[in-house]
Design an enzyme around this catalytic site. Structure first.
Site, mmCIF file in Angstrom:
data_model
loop_
_atom_site.group_PDB
_atom_site.id
_atom_site.type_symbol
_atom_site.label_atom_id
_atom_site.label_comp_id
_atom_site.label_asym_id
_atom_site.label_seq_id
_atom_site.Cartn_x
_atom_site.Cartn_y
_atom_site.Cartn_z
ATOM 1 C CG ASP A 1 -2.076 -0.883 1.196
ATOM 2 O OD1 ASP A 1 -2.300 -1.505 0.144
ATOM 3 O OD2 ASP A 1 -2.798 -0.977 2.204
ATOM 4 C CG MET A 2 1.967 5.519 -1.804
ATOM 5 S SD MET A 2 3.689 5.053 -1.509
ATOM 6 C CE MET A 2 4.187 4.509 -3.137
ATOM 7 C CD GLN B 1 -0.689 7.799 -2.120
ATOM 8 O OE1 GLN B 1 0.388 8.384 -2.274
ATOM 9 N NE2 GLN B 1 -1.145 7.498 -0.917
ATOM 10 N NE ARG C 1 -4.411 -1.587 -4.421
ATOM 11 C CZ ARG C 1 -4.100 -1.958 -3.164
ATOM 12 N NH1 ARG C 1 -3.847 -1.045 -2.246
ATOM 13 N NH2 ARG C 1 -4.036 -3.227 -2.833
ATOM 14 C CE LYS D 1 -11.443 9.842 -7.773
ATOM 15 N NZ LYS D 1 -12.715 10.565 -7.579
ATOM 16 N N GLY D 2 -5.925 8.518 -3.676
ATOM 17 C CA GLY D 2 -5.087 8.922 -2.538
ATOM 18 C C GLY D 2 -5.975 9.336 -1.380
ATOM 19 C CB ALA D 3 -6.864 7.587 1.482
ATOM 20 C CG HIS E 1 -15.296 3.007 -4.538
ATOM 21 N ND1 HIS E 1 -14.406 3.635 -3.710
ATOM 22 C CD2 HIS E 1 -15.198 1.696 -4.272
ATOM 23 C CE1 HIS E 1 -13.800 2.742 -2.961
ATOM 24 N NE2 HIS E 1 -14.249 1.563 -3.283
ATOM 25 N NE ARG F 1 -6.385 5.633 5.190
ATOM 26 C CZ ARG F 1 -5.691 5.019 6.155
ATOM 27 N NH1 ARG F 1 -5.120 5.736 7.122
ATOM 28 N NH2 ARG F 1 -5.562 3.718 6.158
HETATM 29 P P1 FDA Z 1 -14.248 9.337 -4.557
HETATM 30 O O1 FDA Z 1 -14.196 9.048 -3.096
HETATM 31 O O2 FDA Z 1 -13.894 10.699 -5.060
HETATM 32 O O3 FDA Z 1 -15.683 8.957 -5.041
HETATM 33 C C1 FDA Z 1 -16.036 9.231 -6.375
HETATM 34 C C2 FDA Z 1 -17.434 8.769 -6.652
HETATM 35 O O4 FDA Z 1 -17.534 7.357 -6.430
HETATM 36 C C3 FDA Z 1 -18.493 9.375 -5.785
HETATM 37 O O5 FDA Z 1 -18.844 10.668 -6.224
HETATM 38 C C4 FDA Z 1 -19.608 8.360 -5.938
HETATM 39 O O6 FDA Z 1 -20.229 8.542 -7.180
HETATM 40 C C5 FDA Z 1 -18.852 7.070 -5.962
HETATM 41 N N1 FDA Z 1 -18.762 6.512 -4.606
HETATM 42 C C6 FDA Z 1 -17.712 6.557 -3.768
HETATM 43 N N2 FDA Z 1 -18.006 5.922 -2.605
HETATM 44 C C7 FDA Z 1 -19.278 5.486 -2.727
HETATM 45 C C8 FDA Z 1 -20.171 4.779 -1.887
HETATM 46 N N3 FDA Z 1 -19.833 4.427 -0.635
HETATM 47 N N4 FDA Z 1 -21.397 4.482 -2.351
HETATM 48 C C9 FDA Z 1 -21.775 4.870 -3.581
HETATM 49 N N5 FDA Z 1 -20.977 5.566 -4.418
HETATM 50 C C10 FDA Z 1 -19.753 5.864 -4.015
HETATM 51 N N6 FDA Z 1 -5.422 5.126 -0.836
HETATM 52 C C11 FDA Z 1 -4.131 5.354 -0.538
HETATM 53 O O7 FDA Z 1 -3.752 6.495 -0.269
HETATM 54 N N7 FDA Z 1 -3.244 4.319 -0.522
HETATM 55 C C12 FDA Z 1 -3.600 3.041 -0.836
HETATM 56 O O8 FDA Z 1 -2.757 2.140 -0.821
HETATM 57 C C13 FDA Z 1 -4.960 2.795 -1.172
HETATM 58 N N8 FDA Z 1 -5.398 1.561 -1.502
HETATM 59 C C14 FDA Z 1 -6.680 1.394 -1.980
HETATM 60 C C15 FDA Z 1 -7.106 0.152 -2.453
HETATM 61 C C16 FDA Z 1 -8.348 0.020 -3.028
HETATM 62 C C17 FDA Z 1 -8.761 -1.310 -3.554
HETATM 63 C C18 FDA Z 1 -9.232 1.144 -3.124
HETATM 64 C C19 FDA Z 1 -10.573 1.037 -3.784
HETATM 65 C C20 FDA Z 1 -8.834 2.343 -2.610
HETATM 66 C C21 FDA Z 1 -7.585 2.481 -2.028
HETATM 67 N N9 FDA Z 1 -7.176 3.694 -1.497
HETATM 68 C C22 FDA Z 1 -5.850 3.881 -1.160
HETATM 69 C C23 FDA Z 1 -8.183 4.759 -1.234
HETATM 70 C C24 FDA Z 1 -8.280 5.736 -2.383
HETATM 71 O O9 FDA Z 1 -7.119 6.511 -2.462
HETATM 72 C C25 FDA Z 1 -9.477 6.667 -2.210
HETATM 73 O O10 FDA Z 1 -9.328 7.392 -1.032
HETATM 74 C C26 FDA Z 1 -10.815 5.949 -2.185
HETATM 75 O O11 FDA Z 1 -10.848 4.876 -3.060
HETATM 76 C C27 FDA Z 1 -11.939 6.894 -2.594
HETATM 77 O O12 FDA Z 1 -11.702 7.371 -3.888
HETATM 78 P P2 FDA Z 1 -12.620 7.024 -5.160
HETATM 79 O O13 FDA Z 1 -11.695 6.790 -6.305
HETATM 80 O O14 FDA Z 1 -13.509 5.898 -4.857
HETATM 81 O O15 FDA Z 1 -13.357 8.351 -5.448
#
Ligand code: FDA
Length: 306
Positions: free
Chosen positions: A132-133, A161, A182, A185-187, A225, A286
Site C-alpha cells: 500500500d502507499m 496515488q 494499483r 486517488k489517494g486517501a 468507486h 479515511r
Molecule cells: P471518490 O471518493 O472521489 O468517489 C467518487 C465517486 O464514487 C463518488 O462521487 C460516488 O459517485 C462514488 N462513490 C464513492 N463511494 C461510494 C459509496 N460508498 N457508495 C456509492 N458511491 C460511491 N489510498 C491510498 O492512499 N493508498 C492506498 O494504498 C490505497 N489503496 C486502496 C485500495 C483500493 C482497492 C481502493 C478502492 C482504494 C484504495 N485507497 C488507497 C483509497 C483511495 O485513495 C481513495 O481514497 C478511495 O478509493 C476513494 O476514492 P474514489 O476513487 O472511490 O473516489
C-alpha cells in the site's frame, strides 16, 4: 473541505477516544471491516471468492512505533497466509501490506526485511503481495523498497496515488511488462506543493496516469468507486485492446457492492480490498472523510443509539 477537516480532526487524541469508545462505532466498522480476527478474514474471503470476486487482505495497523509491534504485524500476515493456503484460497486472495505497520517509520531496512519475509511466504503459498502507499513523506522510501524486493519477487504490487503531482511520472517508470500497479486517488491529507487539492484536478491526474498504465505493458489495478473513472477505464481497455485478464478493477469492502457484482458479471476481474483486525480507527476515519454520506450514516447510527 469536509474531507480535510475530518482527516485533521482524526489526528486528535480526543476524537480517537470518542470514536473508538462509542459503542455504535462497532456497527459502522462492520460495514467496512471484515472483523477483528483471522477467522473473520478467511470467512469473508471465502464468501467473496465464492461469488467470483478476488480479494486483497489488509491486516489493519499503521504507524508502528516499536520493533515488537512490527514483528507481531508480520507474524499476523504469515498466519493469514497459512490459513489461506490450508483453506485453498490463495488462488483468489492476495495481501495488501502497509510498510508503516511493519516498521518503516522505525527503520526502513527492518520494514524491507519484514516485507521480504511476507513476500517469500506468499510466493511459497502461491499468491502475491501489494505494498500500500501511505503519506507522501514515505513515497520515496516505499518505492525504494518495492524496487529492491521486485528483483526477487517480480509480481510484488505497488500503489500510486493520483493526487500526487509526481504520479504520472511514476506511472511511466512502473508501466513495464509484468509490473502490477494499483492506481488510486489517494486517501491522506497532503500539502499543496506535493498534491492536487481540487477534486477535478485529482480526477484529471487519475485519467492521465490511467492512460499511461493502460497504454503500457504492465498490469494496471484500477482502484476507484468513481463511475466516471470506471467508464473511462472501460473505454481505454477497449481502445488498447486489453483482454480482461490484463488489468483489474479494485474496490473496497462495503463500498458499492452492487458495482462490484456488476463488473464481475461483465467478465471483468474485480478484487475487493478487505481489511480486518482491531486497529480500525485510522482506516475508518479515511472512509468517513471520503464521503459525506458515510459521515451521515455514522451520525445517524449514533443518534439512533443515543
Ligand atoms: P471518490 O471518493 O472521489 O468517489 C467518487 C465517486 O464514487 C463518488 O462521487 C460516488 O459517485 C462514488 N462513490 C464513492 N463511494 C461510494 C459509496 N460508498 N457508495 C456509492 N458511491 C460511491 N489510498 C491510498 O492512499 N493508498 C492506498 O494504498 C490505497 N489503496 C486502496 C485500495 C483500493 C482497492 C481502493 C478502492 C482504494 C484504495 N485507497 C488507497 C483509497 C483511495 O485513495 C481513495 O481514497 C478511495 O478509493 C476513494 O476514492 P474514489 O476513487 O472511490 O473516489
Amino acid at each position: 473541505m469536509l474531507r480535510r477537516t475530518i482527516l485533521a480532526a482524526a489526528r486528535s487524541q480526543r476524537t480517537r477516544q470518542l470514536v473508538t469508545q462509542a459503542p455504535v462505532s462497532r456497527t459502522v466498522v462492520r460495514r467496512f471491516v471484515a472483523g477483528g480476527t483471522v477467522d473473520d478474514a478467511v470467512r469473508v474471503t471465502r464468501q467473496l471468492v465464492d461469488t467470483g470476486l478476488a480479494v486483497s487482505l489488509d491486516h489493519l495497523g499503521e504507524d508502528t512505533t516499536a520493533e515488537a509491534q512490527a514483528k507481531t504485524a508480520t507474524a499476523a500476515y504469515l498466519e493469514l497466509l497459512e490459513r489461506l493456503r490450508t483453506g485453498g484460497l490463495t488462488g483468489g486472495a492476495e495481501l495488501s501490506v502497509k510498510l508503516s505497520a511493519i516498521g518503516l517509520l522505525l527503520d526502513p531496512s527492518m520494514a524491507c526485511e519484514n516485507a521480504r519475509a511476507i513476500s517469500e511466504a506468499a510466493d511459497k503459498a502461491g499468491t502475491t503481495v501489494t505494498i500500500d502507499m501511505e503519506e507522501s513523506k514515505t513515497t520515496d522510501a516505499t518505492l525504494e523498497i518495492v524496487r529492491e524486493l521486485r528483483s526477487d519477487f517480480p509480481t510484488l504490487g505497488l500503489v500510486l496515488q493520483a493526487y500526487l503531482r509526481r504520479t504520472e511520472a511514476d506511472c511511466r517508470e512502473f508501466a513495464y511488462a509484468g509490473s502490477r500497479v494499483r492506481l488510486c486517488k489517494g486517501a491522506y491529507k497532503e500539502p499543496e506543493p506535493v498534491a492536487f487539492q481540487d477534486k477535478l484536478e485529482v480526477d484529471r491526474s487519475y485519467v492521465r496516469s490511467l492512460n499511461v498504465l493502460m497504454a503500457g505493458e504492465g498490469y494496471p489495478m484500477l482502484a476507484t468507486h468513481d463511475p466516471r473513472l470506471i467508464a473511462i477505464a472501460d473505454e481505454r481497455a477497449k481502445w488498447y485492446d486489453r483482454a480482461a485478464n490484463t488489468y483489474e478493477y479494485q474496490l473496497l469492502y462495503g463500498v458499492r457492492p452492487d458495482e462490484q457484482r456488476r463488473l464481475a458479471a461483465a467478465d471483468e476481474t474485480v478484487r475487493v480490498y478487505v481489511p480486518y483486525g482491531d486497529q480500525w480507527y485510522a482506516y475508518l476515519m479515511r472512509r468517513l472523510a471520503e464521503r459525506p454520506a458515510n459521515v451521515a450514516f455514522f451520525l445517524r447510527s449514533l443518534a439512533s443509539k443515543g
